[in-house]
Write a protein that holds these residues in place. Structure first.
Motif, PDB file in Angstrom:
ATOM      1  N   GLU A  75      36.513  30.847  44.059  1.00  0.00           N
ATOM      2  CA  GLU A  75      35.771  32.170  43.184  1.00  0.00           C
ATOM      3  C   GLU A  75      36.813  33.203  43.757  1.00  0.00           C
ATOM      4  O   GLU A  75      37.149  34.163  43.127  1.00  0.00           O
ATOM      5  CB  GLU A  75      34.416  32.022  43.387  1.00  0.00           C
TER       6      GLU A  75
ATOM      7  N   HIS B 177      37.944  28.638  34.290  1.00  0.00           N
ATOM      8  CA  HIS B 177      37.015  28.357  34.642  1.00  0.00           C
ATOM      9  C   HIS B 177      36.689  26.740  33.926  1.00  0.00           C
ATOM     10  O   HIS B 177      36.224  26.189  34.715  1.00  0.00           O
ATOM     11  CB  HIS B 177      35.846  29.331  34.555  1.00  0.00           C
TER      12      HIS B 177
ATOM     13  N   HIS C 182      38.015  35.407  40.908  1.00  0.00           N
ATOM     14  CA  HIS C 182      37.692  35.574  39.533  1.00  0.00           C
ATOM     15  C   HIS C 182      36.914  36.990  38.747  1.00  0.00           C
ATOM     16  O   HIS C 182      37.254  37.326  38.383  1.00  0.00           O
ATOM     17  CB  HIS C 182      36.462  34.357  39.368  1.00  0.00           C
TER      18      HIS C 182
ATOM     19  N   GLU D 291      31.338  38.247  41.013  1.00  0.00           N
ATOM     20  CA  GLU D 291      31.498  37.570  40.796  1.00  0.00           C
ATOM     21  C   GLU D 291      31.451  36.455  43.055  1.00  0.00           C
ATOM     22  O   GLU D 291      32.181  36.780  43.262  1.00  0.00           O
ATOM     23  CB  GLU D 291      32.441  36.602  40.397  1.00  0.00           C
TER      24      GLU D 291
END
Ligand SMILES: [Fe+2]
Length: 364
Positions: free
Chosen positions: A182, A278, A192, A156
């Motif tokens: 992230e 998220h 993530h 990601e």
């Protein structure tokens, strides 16, 4: 064989071929870097490039050389001229198909980019995969969804990081702010990709990097190849930022639904943390992405405004195809994964206190 750490972080083993061109590329990648057989590009003539298994796998094979590479493959393949030429041939088919899918977009002045992005997102009315996963999906279907998404989520944010050296000023600062989250602010357990690995573990799925590549169809590869196409071409930097903005602006509500779907199936915080994270983070990222990132880019490079919108529209359109594939397969009581591939291996040590998965309801 490789140690477990290799499997988690890559490189992945080469996948199975899906047609003559990917087969030829796979044969070549097992050799030292050298010229590919002549005429391979001409054998790529897909009627539907976005769902063509041979074309999408060929692109994925080429692109992965710029990410983790492939296990046992000569690293000099990354810049082998004949492979790059084949990739360019495949990319022309792919990019043209994406542009056809997106269609014409409204003209936008640089100052109107954040609002135009918001309009695009508001108009996106694709099938609601998130609603299906929240309310009706069985455990097996949720596991399939996670299997598809694992190709992206285990790396990601990486494709969008390619924009960093191509930017300066406010857009760069905004991208760093988003990517810092992230990548877990530099903490491995908060990255993530690692949160997603924990979700996969809870679902009893193999968490090896690209471990499910053979199981996912062309449309899933297309969602990944789109980011790589935008990320690896400087000329498409505006589209790359638009793509990221679309992802951030459409993330918060679906992720809440994904988390609720897992809770409905009896899973706890270890499984839902990726999605819960998220919900909050992307509500903040949404504003940064539209105003500071994309707005900041077009203040410096006004000519890129149409590209930003194209990238966002492309992200939404290709994701709609992906969602439609899953929902159509599930409505027909079929797997959304590739038929010949083994189903995701289930290794649940302890079953969550989930309900017995209900028979699939028809998809509205
Ligand atoms: Fe994320």
């Amino acid at each position: 064989m490789s140690e477990p750490t290799d499997r988690r972080y890559g490189p992945a083993p080469l996948p199975q071929p899906r047609g003559p061109v990917s087969a030829a590329v796979l044969d070549a990648l097992r050799q030292p870097a050298q010229d590919l057989p002549a005429g391979l590009g001409a054998r790529l003539d897909p009627a539907e490039p976005l769902t063509d298994e041979d074309l999408q796998l060929t692109l994925f094979l080429c692109y992965e050389l710029h990410y983790r590479g492939w296990r046992g493959v000569d690293e000099d393949w990354e810049w082998q001229p004949s492979l790059l030429a084949l990739r360019a041939y495949a990319e022309r088919h792919f990019e043209a198909a994406v542009r056809r899918l997106v269609g014409p977009l409204p003209a936008v002045l640089p100052g109107g980019v954040p609002e135009a992005l918001a309009d695009l997102v508001a108009a996106a009315d694709g099938p609601s995969l998130a609603t299906q996963l929240q309310r009706r999906a069985t455990l097996a279907q949720f596991r399939e969804f996670v299997t598809h998404r694992s190709i992206y989520h285990l790396r990601e944010a990486d494709p969008h990081s390619w924009a960093l050296p191509r930017l300066g000023g406010p857009a760069k600062a905004a991208l760093v702010e988003i990517q810092t989250d992230e990548y877990g602010n530099g903490r491995l357990d908060r990255m993530h990709a690692e949160l997603f690995r924990a979700t996969m573990q809870q679902l009893g799925l193999d968490t090896g990097y690209a471990a499910h590549l053979d199981a996912v169809p062309a449309v899933t590869l297309a969602t990944n190849n789109l980011m790589s196409l935008f990320g690896l071409h400087r000329r498409l930097r505006g589209a790359l930022l638009g793509h990221l903005a679309a992802y951030e602006m459409t993330s918060s509500l679906p992720n809440r639904r994904y988390g609720n779907g897992l809770r409905r199936l009896g899973f706890g915080e270890a499984a839902t943390r990726f999605y819960d994270e998220h919900v909050e983070a992307d509500a903040v990222h949404e504003q940064i992405a539209a105003h500071d990132l994309c707005g900041g880019l077009v203040r410096v490079e006004p000519a890129l405004a149409p590209d930003v919108l194209f990238g966002a529209a492309a992200a939404l359109a290709v994701d709609r195809l992906f969602a439609a594939h899953l929902l159509q397969r599930w409505a027909a009581e079929r797997s959304s994964l590739r038929g010949s591939a083994a189903p995701p291996r289930v290794t649940l040590r302890e079953r969550p206190q989930n309900r017995v998965p209900s028979p699939l309801s028809a998809v509205a």
